[in-house]
Design a protein around this motif. Structure first.
Motif, short mmCIF file in Angstrom:
data_model
loop_
_atom_site.label_atom_id
_atom_site.label_comp_id
_atom_site.label_asym_id
_atom_site.label_seq_id
_atom_site.Cartn_x
_atom_site.Cartn_y
_atom_site.Cartn_z
N ARG A 38 0.84 -1.20 0.00
CA ARG A 38 0.00 0.00 0.00
C ARG A 38 0.88 1.24 0.00
NH1 ARG A 38 -2.64 -0.40 6.11
NH2 ARG A 38 -0.74 0.13 7.29
N THR A 90 -5.86 4.01 5.26
CA THR A 90 -6.21 4.65 3.99
C THR A 90 -5.00 4.73 3.08
OG1 THR A 90 -7.99 5.98 4.98
CG2 THR A 90 -6.99 6.81 2.94
N ALA A 92 -3.70 3.56 -1.38
CA ALA A 92 -3.90 2.74 -2.58
C ALA A 92 -3.22 1.41 -2.31
CB ALA A 92 -3.30 3.41 -3.80
N THR A 109 -5.99 -0.40 -6.04
CA THR A 109 -7.37 -0.10 -5.68
C THR A 109 -7.34 0.75 -4.42
OG1 THR A 109 -9.55 -1.08 -5.25
CG2 THR A 109 -7.67 -2.24 -4.32
N GLN A 110 -8.18 1.77 -4.40
CA GLN A 110 -8.16 2.73 -3.30
C GLN A 110 -9.00 2.24 -2.13
OE1 GLN A 110 -6.36 5.57 -3.00
NE2 GLN A 110 -7.19 5.88 -0.93
N THR A 112 -10.31 3.80 1.49
CA THR A 112 -10.43 5.00 2.30
C THR A 112 -11.24 4.67 3.55
OG1 THR A 112 -10.37 6.41 0.33
CG2 THR A 112 -11.19 7.40 2.37
#
Length: 115
Positions: A38, A90, A92, A109-110, A112
């Protein structure tokens, strides 16, 4: 050449769960090491979790006990189950496959997490 496609990201409240999936365009093999990384804005990309073909796993300290990585070679897919999500999760999230000297990445893929 292997293409990796991630899915499952989104917006979730703190304490919630998400399950990320990463599907490879071709077969994945026992020799492949797969992982999730990430990257948050302004930060370096970091390893979240990895899994070998034999099922050996490793996790970043920050996610131990909350995230679980798994793989299904028959479906050419690796998963990341994320529970008890925190705002600091949080980022990507990127899927990674290492096969010998080759290193493949998905587009990300994000995820949040709102407080």
């Amino acid at each position: 050449q292997v293409q990796l496609v991630e899915s499952g990201g989104g917006l979730v409240q703190a304490g919630g769960s998400l399950r990320l999936s990463c599907t490879a365009s071709g077969s994945i093999f026992r020799i492949d090491i797969m992982g999730w990384y990430r990257q948050a804005p302004g930060n370096k990309r970091e390893l979240v979790a990895g899994i070998t073909g034999g099922g050996r796993t490793n996790y970043a300290d920050s996610v131990k006990g909350r995230f679980t990585i798994s793989r299904d070679n028959a479906k050419n897919t690796v998963y990341l189950q994320m529970n008890s999500l925190k705002p600091e999760d949080t980022a990507a999230y990127y899927c990674n496959l290492i096969r010998g000297l080759s290193n493949y990445w998905g587009r990300g893929t994000q995820v949040t997490v709102s407080s």
